[in-house]
Design a protein around this motif. Structure first.
Motif, PDB file in Angstrom:
ATOM      1  N   MET A  34       0.178  -1.003   4.769  1.00 53.33           N
ATOM      2  CA  MET A  34       0.191  -0.526   3.388  1.00 53.33           C
ATOM      3  C   MET A  34      -0.856   0.561   3.164  1.00 53.33           C
ATOM      4  O   MET A  34      -0.618   1.533   2.430  1.00 53.33           O
ATOM      5  CB  MET A  34      -0.021  -1.691   2.416  1.00 53.33           C
ATOM      6  CG  MET A  34       1.178  -2.624   2.307  1.00 53.33           C
ATOM      7  SD  MET A  34       1.028  -3.870   0.994  1.00 53.33           S
ATOM      8  CE  MET A  34      -0.200  -4.962   1.692  1.00 53.33           C
ATOM      9  N   TYR A  35      -2.014   0.428   3.811  1.00 53.29           N
ATOM     10  CA  TYR A  35      -3.071   1.435   3.667  1.00 53.29           C
ATOM     11  C   TYR A  35      -2.630   2.773   4.262  1.00 53.29           C
ATOM     12  O   TYR A  35      -2.897   3.839   3.676  1.00 53.29           O
ATOM     13  CB  TYR A  35      -4.342   0.946   4.355  1.00 53.29           C
ATOM     14  CG  TYR A  35      -5.518   1.889   4.219  1.00 53.29           C
ATOM     15  CD1 TYR A  35      -5.954   2.313   2.971  1.00 53.29           C
ATOM     16  CD2 TYR A  35      -6.189   2.351   5.345  1.00 53.29           C
ATOM     17  CE1 TYR A  35      -7.037   3.175   2.839  1.00 53.29           C
ATOM     18  CE2 TYR A  35      -7.269   3.208   5.233  1.00 53.29           C
ATOM     19  CZ  TYR A  35      -7.689   3.622   3.978  1.00 53.29           C
ATOM     20  OH  TYR A  35      -8.752   4.476   3.849  1.00 53.29           O
ATOM     21  N   LEU A  36      -1.944   2.727   5.390  1.00 53.78           N
ATOM     22  CA  LEU A  36      -1.427   3.955   6.003  1.00 53.78           C
ATOM     23  C   LEU A  36      -0.384   4.616   5.097  1.00 53.78           C
ATOM     24  O   LEU A  36      -0.338   5.847   4.971  1.00 53.78           O
ATOM     25  CB  LEU A  36      -0.829   3.654   7.378  1.00 53.78           C
ATOM     26  CG  LEU A  36      -1.824   3.191   8.454  1.00 53.78           C
ATOM     27  CD1 LEU A  36      -1.080   2.819   9.738  1.00 53.78           C
ATOM     28  CD2 LEU A  36      -2.861   4.284   8.733  1.00 53.78           C
ATOM     29  N   VAL A  37       0.462   3.794   4.468  1.00 51.57           N
ATOM     30  CA  VAL A  37       1.456   4.319   3.524  1.00 51.57           C
ATOM     31  C   VAL A  37       0.758   4.947   2.318  1.00 51.57           C
ATOM     32  O   VAL A  37       1.178   6.003   1.817  1.00 51.57           O
ATOM     33  CB  VAL A  37       2.428   3.209   3.069  1.00 51.57           C
ATOM     34  CG1 VAL A  37       3.331   3.713   1.943  1.00 51.57           C
ATOM     35  CG2 VAL A  37       3.268   2.725   4.238  1.00 51.57           C
ATOM     36  N   ILE A  38      -0.330   4.306   1.853  1.00 58.59           N
ATOM     37  CA  ILE A  38      -1.094   4.846   0.722  1.00 58.59           C
ATOM     38  C   ILE A  38      -1.642   6.227   1.063  1.00 58.59           C
ATOM     39  O   ILE A  38      -1.513   7.180   0.273  1.00 58.59           O
ATOM     40  CB  ILE A  38      -2.248   3.894   0.348  1.00 58.59           C
ATOM     41  CG1 ILE A  38      -1.707   2.633  -0.309  1.00 58.59           C
ATOM     42  CG2 ILE A  38      -3.251   4.582  -0.590  1.00 58.59           C
ATOM     43  CD1 ILE A  38      -2.741   1.537  -0.468  1.00 58.59           C
ATOM     44  N   LEU A  39      -2.266   6.346   2.234  1.00 67.65           N
ATOM     45  CA  LEU A  39      -2.836   7.633   2.646  1.00 67.65           C
ATOM     46  C   LEU A  39      -1.756   8.694   2.795  1.00 67.65           C
ATOM     47  O   LEU A  39      -1.926   9.836   2.332  1.00 67.65           O
ATOM     48  CB  LEU A  39      -3.605   7.467   3.961  1.00 67.65           C
ATOM     49  CG  LEU A  39      -4.839   6.560   3.935  1.00 67.65           C
ATOM     50  CD1 LEU A  39      -5.464   6.480   5.313  1.00 67.65           C
ATOM     51  CD2 LEU A  39      -5.862   7.071   2.921  1.00 67.65           C
ATOM     52  N   MET A  40      -0.661   8.317   3.433  1.00 67.01           N
ATOM     53  CA  MET A  40       0.408   9.286   3.677  1.00 67.01           C
ATOM     54  C   MET A  40       1.125   9.660   2.383  1.00 67.01           C
ATOM     55  O   MET A  40       1.311  10.844   2.079  1.00 67.01           O
ATOM     56  CB  MET A  40       1.411   8.725   4.679  1.00 67.01           C
ATOM     57  CG  MET A  40       2.522   9.711   5.048  1.00 67.01           C
ATOM     58  SD  MET A  40       3.597   9.062   6.350  1.00 67.01           S
ATOM     59  CE  MET A  40       4.358   7.679   5.478  1.00 67.01           C
TER      60      MET A  40
END
Length: 316
Positions: A34-40
């Motif tokens: 989820m954090y990677l999706v947030i950044l992207m």
């Protein structure tokens, strides 16, 4: 009061899900993804809002601010949260706790004000479209966004300074994922009445007032939409504010559920409630920032076209 020594506590222990090791691996993978999706996702919103001239409008300016805010908010706690799963050391320094608390407060308060500014933008666009370019000119919406950040920052400085100047007399175990202010205040060995009062006033200013402003704005918006004669016109008008309304419902709905639900009285119920509170807090801190760019871009032709244009420019 003089016998208390604040320096006796130099770090805090964050319990997180320590008592539930079977959940740690699952939550590590989920939160990391989820954090990677947030950044992207939020990074894409910021990029297209900056580089595509078609998106140089008040709505996308506010949206890029919201995306930057979500990245800052999650980055203040998620990396530490993830690292706690990989090591037996689950501590945070006293100053680090203060920084995390400041960022959390600042981003939360700023988002509340930003969402109300975005509601005003939608109100003017739908209820007063002919005057929209005049009312929502660059000399208006830039100060509105800057004011949101300044208000959130000032409130955060006040709340954090009041909390971190309290004496902590040895008990340094925070039953939470992060340095959440209510969990930290429970460890103070002094009267916290001033903290409670200041937080109550801040909640009225940064939660109640924006909610009322958003509600009133949408009352006028809906009444205007209902007066549009054609069904197609109503659909187009509502589609311009549906994403913002969805984000507002998720954001404030989660906060309301966190603080308005009844408390358990028995000890076993209290333990389950603490775990539930942590999971809800995780939802508020990770899932909401992840959904924001998806909600705003999934059915948004402007964002999709801007992403396609940027990708084509890089290809050629």
């Amino acid at each position: 009061m003089g016998k208390y020594n604040q320096s006796s506590v130099t770090e805090f222990i964050l319990l997180g899900l320590t008592g539930y090791p079977e959940l740690e691996a699952i939550y590590f993978v989920l939160v990391l993804c989820m954090y990677l999706v947030i950044l992207m996702g939020n990074g894409v919103i910021i990029t297209v809002s900056v580089f595509d001239s078609h998106l140089h409008t008040p709505m996308y300016f506010f949206l890029s601010n919201l995306s930057f805010l979500d990245i800052c908010y999650t980055s203040s706690s998620i990396p530490l949260f993830l690292s706690s799963f990989l090591t037996s050391k689950k501590t945070i320094s006293f100053s680090g706790c203060g920084v995390q608390m400041f960022l959390s407060f600042a981003m939360g308060a700023t988002e509340c004000v930003l969402l109300s500014m975005m509601a005003f933008d939608r109100y003017v666009a739908i209820c007063n479209p002919l005057r929209y370019p005049i009312i929502m000119s660059k000399t208006s919406y830039v100060p509105m966004a800057a004011g949101s950040w300044i208000a959130g920052g000032v409130n955060s400085v006040l709340q954090t300074s009041l909390a971190m100047r309290l004496p902590f007399c040895g008990d340094n175990v925070i039953n939470h994922f992060t340095c959440e202010i209510l969990a930290v205040l429970k460890l103070a060995c002094a009267d916290i009445s001033i903290n409670i009062i200041s937080m109550g006033v801040a909640n009225v200013i940064f939660l109640v007032a924006p909610v009322l402003f958003i509600f009133i704005s949408y009352v006028f918006i809906l009444s205007t939409i209902l007066r549009i004669p054609s069904a197609e016109g109503k659909r187009k008008a509502f589609s311009t504010c549906s994403a913002h309304l969805t984000v507002v419902i998720i954001f404030y709905g989660t906060i309301l559920f966190m603080y308005a639900k009844p408390k358990a009285k028995d000890s076993s119920g209290a333990d389950k409630e603490q775990v539930t509170d942590k999971i809800i807090s995780l939802f508020y801190g990770v899932v909401t920032p992840m959904l924001n760019p998806l909600i705003y871009s999934l059915r948004n032709k402007d964002v999709k076209a801007a992403v396609k244009n940027i990708l084509c420019q890089k290809c050629f």
